[in-house]
Write a protein that holds these residues in place. Structure first.
Motif, PDB file in Angstrom:
ATOM      1  N   GLY A  86     -33.710   7.533  14.301  1.00  0.00           N
ATOM      2  CA  GLY A  86     -32.478   6.791  14.064  1.00  0.00           C
ATOM      3  C   GLY A  86     -32.724   5.500  13.314  1.00  0.00           C
ATOM      4  N   PHE A  87     -33.846   4.817  13.618  1.00  0.00           N
ATOM      5  CA  PHE A  87     -34.161   3.568  12.933  1.00  0.00           C
ATOM      6  C   PHE A  87     -34.426   3.813  11.450  1.00  0.00           C
ATOM      7  CE2 PHE A  87     -36.897   0.197  11.436  1.00  0.00           C
ATOM      8  CZ  PHE A  87     -36.294  -0.935  11.941  1.00  0.00           C
ATOM      9  N   ALA A  88     -35.156   4.881  11.138  1.00  0.00           N
ATOM     10  CA  ALA A  88     -35.455   5.189   9.738  1.00  0.00           C
ATOM     11  C   ALA A  88     -34.177   5.501   8.960  1.00  0.00           C
ATOM     12  CB  ALA A  88     -36.426   6.359   9.658  1.00  0.00           C
ATOM     13  N   ILE A  89     -33.307   6.316   9.548  1.00  0.00           N
ATOM     14  CA  ILE A  89     -32.065   6.684   8.855  1.00  0.00           C
ATOM     15  C   ILE A  89     -31.145   5.473   8.716  1.00  0.00           C
ATOM     16  CG2 ILE A  89     -29.981   8.105   9.003  1.00  0.00           C
ATOM     17  CD1 ILE A  89     -31.728  10.190  10.507  1.00  0.00           C
ATOM     18  N   GLY A  90     -30.883   4.784   9.832  1.00  0.00           N
ATOM     19  CA  GLY A  90     -29.999   3.621   9.789  1.00  0.00           C
ATOM     20  C   GLY A  90     -30.558   2.498   8.929  1.00  0.00           C
ATOM     21  N   GLY A  91     -31.890   2.295   8.986  1.00  0.00           N
ATOM     22  CA  GLY A  91     -32.500   1.253   8.178  1.00  0.00           C
ATOM     23  C   GLY A  91     -32.363   1.527   6.694  1.00  0.00           C
ATOM     24  N   ALA A  92     -32.562   2.785   6.301  1.00  0.00           N
ATOM     25  CA  ALA A  92     -32.429   3.148   4.885  1.00  0.00           C
ATOM     26  C   ALA A  92     -30.989   2.948   4.406  1.00  0.00           C
ATOM     27  CB  ALA A  92     -32.858   4.597   4.674  1.00  0.00           C
ATOM     28  N   ILE A  93     -30.017   3.372   5.229  1.00  0.00           N
ATOM     29  CA  ILE A  93     -28.605   3.203   4.861  1.00  0.00           C
ATOM     30  C   ILE A  93     -28.250   1.716   4.782  1.00  0.00           C
ATOM     31  CG2 ILE A  93     -26.229   3.594   5.608  1.00  0.00           C
ATOM     32  CD1 ILE A  93     -27.220   6.224   6.875  1.00  0.00           C
ATOM     33  N   GLY A  94     -28.644   0.944   5.804  1.00  0.00           N
ATOM     34  CA  GLY A  94     -28.325  -0.481   5.812  1.00  0.00           C
ATOM     35  C   GLY A  94     -28.953  -1.224   4.651  1.00  0.00           C
ATOM     36  N   PHE A  95     -30.210  -0.901   4.344  1.00  0.00           N
ATOM     37  CA  PHE A  95     -30.888  -1.576   3.229  1.00  0.00           C
ATOM     38  C   PHE A  95     -30.238  -1.204   1.900  1.00  0.00           C
ATOM     39  CE2 PHE A  95     -34.294  -1.740   0.006  1.00  0.00           C
ATOM     40  CZ  PHE A  95     -34.590  -3.097   0.075  1.00  0.00           C
ATOM     41  N   GLY A  96     -29.918   0.095   1.730  1.00  0.00           N
ATOM     42  CA  GLY A  96     -29.279   0.525   0.488  1.00  0.00           C
ATOM     43  C   GLY A  96     -27.929  -0.143   0.277  1.00  0.00           C
ATOM     44  N   LEU A  97     -27.108  -0.166   1.314  1.00  0.00           N
ATOM     45  CA  LEU A  97     -25.806  -0.822   1.212  1.00  0.00           C
ATOM     46  C   LEU A  97     -25.966  -2.325   0.983  1.00  0.00           C
ATOM     47  CD1 LEU A  97     -23.825   0.951   4.090  1.00  0.00           C
ATOM     48  CD2 LEU A  97     -23.476   1.247   1.639  1.00  0.00           C
ATOM     49  N   GLY A  98     -26.941  -2.929   1.661  1.00  0.00           N
ATOM     50  CA  GLY A  98     -27.165  -4.367   1.506  1.00  0.00           C
ATOM     51  C   GLY A  98     -27.586  -4.735   0.102  1.00  0.00           C
ATOM     52  N   VAL A  99     -28.467  -3.924  -0.488  1.00  0.00           N
ATOM     53  CA  VAL A  99     -28.893  -4.181  -1.869  1.00  0.00           C
ATOM     54  C   VAL A  99     -27.704  -4.043  -2.820  1.00  0.00           C
ATOM     55  CG1 VAL A  99     -30.291  -3.268  -3.763  1.00  0.00           C
ATOM     56  CG2 VAL A  99     -31.309  -3.577  -1.504  1.00  0.00           C
ATOM     57  N   ALA A 100     -26.896  -2.987  -2.635  1.00  0.00           N
ATOM     58  CA  ALA A 100     -25.742  -2.777  -3.509  1.00  0.00           C
ATOM     59  C   ALA A 100     -24.763  -3.947  -3.425  1.00  0.00           C
ATOM     60  CB  ALA A 100     -25.042  -1.471  -3.139  1.00  0.00           C
ATOM     61  N   VAL A 101     -24.434  -4.368  -2.202  1.00  0.00           N
ATOM     62  CA  VAL A 101     -23.469  -5.455  -2.021  1.00  0.00           C
ATOM     63  C   VAL A 101     -24.069  -6.792  -2.442  1.00  0.00           C
ATOM     64  CG1 VAL A 101     -22.142  -6.735  -0.282  1.00  0.00           C
ATOM     65  CG2 VAL A 101     -22.196  -4.242  -0.228  1.00  0.00           C
ATOM     66  N   GLY A 102     -25.370  -6.978  -2.191  1.00  0.00           N
ATOM     67  CA  GLY A 102     -26.016  -8.236  -2.559  1.00  0.00           C
ATOM     68  C   GLY A 102     -26.074  -8.455  -4.050  1.00  0.00           C
ATOM     69  N   PHE A 103     -26.242  -7.387  -4.817  1.00  0.00           N
ATOM     70  CA  PHE A 103     -26.378  -7.512  -6.268  1.00  0.00           C
ATOM     71  C   PHE A 103     -25.056  -7.369  -7.016  1.00  0.00           C
ATOM     72  CE2 PHE A 103     -30.901  -6.466  -5.481  1.00  0.00           C
ATOM     73  CZ  PHE A 103     -31.464  -7.516  -6.185  1.00  0.00           C
ATOM     74  N   SER A 104     -24.057  -6.754  -6.400  1.00  0.00           N
ATOM     75  CA  SER A 104     -22.818  -6.451  -7.114  1.00  0.00           C
ATOM     76  C   SER A 104     -21.604  -6.984  -6.359  1.00  0.00           C
ATOM     77  CB  SER A 104     -22.686  -4.930  -7.311  1.00  0.00           C
ATOM     78  OG  SER A 104     -21.411  -4.589  -7.794  1.00  0.00           O
ATOM     79  N   ARG A 105     -20.844  -7.843  -7.013  1.00  0.00           N
ATOM     80  CA  ARG A 105     -19.613  -8.342  -6.411  1.00  0.00           C
ATOM     81  C   ARG A 105     -18.594  -7.215  -6.244  1.00  0.00           C
ATOM     82  NH1 ARG A 105     -19.215 -13.765  -6.001  1.00  0.00           N
ATOM     83  NH2 ARG A 105     -20.743 -15.025  -7.144  1.00  0.00           N
ATOM     84  N   THR A 106     -18.580  -6.296  -7.182  1.00  0.00           N
ATOM     85  CA  THR A 106     -17.652  -5.165  -7.087  1.00  0.00           C
ATOM     86  C   THR A 106     -17.966  -4.317  -5.864  1.00  0.00           C
ATOM     87  OG1 THR A 106     -17.456  -5.124  -9.492  1.00  0.00           O
ATOM     88  CG2 THR A 106     -16.722  -3.161  -8.298  1.00  0.00           C
ATOM     89  N   ALA A 107     -19.260  -4.034  -5.648  1.00  0.00           N
ATOM     90  CA  ALA A 107     -19.663  -3.276  -4.464  1.00  0.00           C
ATOM     91  C   ALA A 107     -19.309  -4.040  -3.187  1.00  0.00           C
ATOM     92  CB  ALA A 107     -21.158  -2.984  -4.505  1.00  0.00           C
TER      93      ALA A 107
END
Length: 276
Positions: A86-107
């Motif tokens: 669960g940590f691997a799956i949730g961590g990958a999703i959270g990191f991916g979403l965080g990178v997208a939102v952190g770099f893109s105002r639209t995201a």
């Protein structure tokens, strides 16, 4: 003045460092040890009834007995596997979403509000729906852990990326760094302290989610062991499970802190911890 006279005060200043280092290492264990001794004494002299809280030695003997009969180790292994998956799956999703939102105002406009709404949902509120969707098998437990882990990593990743000094980013652009090199050399290293802090929070959340999953819908694992012990009023087994959860949580946090010290050895705020 002789060299010996000069060196003597230097040695006198350096000698107390070792005792102070030993005290710093032992001091965090002082309160837990005192609590254990008080607990043992109160249980031994009958101040705490065994059916309410058995003595630490009784809990330890119960653990040894469960290891010898082949019950405890497989259950711990199953729980660790669920938490890690669960940590691997949730961590990958959270990191991916965080990178997208952190770099893109639209995201950020598209995703941030939705993620924060999902974060506000308690585990117990989501559990009945998860059981309807996935039953009471491994998928439901891993889903709950992943669900809880996603949000701390997401929020700390976004925060870390947005807190990178804009002057450093501008300096990287002026020196001719490509977008990928700018991300790899400046933005992600600058965000790494916040991301690793999110990992530490996520590890604690993973165990919380696993406890919820295993105590309500499980046929194996240490949470199931506690629920089974409750049916037979085995307080010693229940306390043993709580101790195991605490020990694994402390061990996981220690691994996360070690990871911080290794990956952030270049950071001035962590350099002192690396040398200690």
């Amino acid at each position: 003045m002789s060299d010996l006279a000069i060196a003597a005060p230097v040695r006198a200043k350096r000698l107390p460092r070792q005792p102070r280092f030993a005290v710093r290492r032992l001091l965090p264990w002082l309160v837990p040890v005192l609590l254990l001794l008080a607990w043992e004494a109160l249980a031994r002299f009958g101040k705490i009834p065994p059916y309410i809280l058995p003595a630490p030695t009784k809990v330890m003997l119960t653990g040894v007995a469960l290891v010898q009969d082949g019950t405890l180790i497989p259950d711990i292994g199953i729980s660790l596997l669920r938490a890690a998956s669960g940590f691997a799956i949730g961590g990958a999703i959270g990191f991916g979403l965080g990178v997208a939102v952190g770099f893109s105002r639209t995201a950020g406009l598209l995703l941030d509000r939705t993620v924060l709404m999902l974060r506000a949902i308690p585990f117990l509120a989501v559990l009945p729906l998860v059981i309807v969707w996935l039953g009471i098998g491994e998928g439901a437990k891993i889903f709950l852990v992943a669900f809880g882990v996603t949000f701390p990593i997401y929020m700390n990743t976004v925060l870390g990326i947005r807190q990178v000094d804009p002057k450093l980013v501008e300096l990287g652009k002026v020196t001719g760094l490509s977008t990928w090199m700018l991300i790899r050399r400046i933005i992600l290293p600058g965000a790494l302290p916040s991301i690793l802090n999110g990992v530490r929070y996520a590890l604690a959340t993973a165990w919380l989610a696993l406890v919820v999953a295993e105590t309500i819908a499980a046929s194996s694992g240490i949470g199931f062991l506690a629920m089974d012990a409750r049916e037979f009023l085995r307080t010693d087994v229940i306390v043993l499970v709580i101790v195991i959860y605490a020990a694994i949580g402390v061990a996981a946090d220690s691994v996360a802190r070690l990871l911080e010290r290794r990956l952030l050895a270049w950071h001035p705020n962590y350099a002192g911890e690396t040398r200690r």
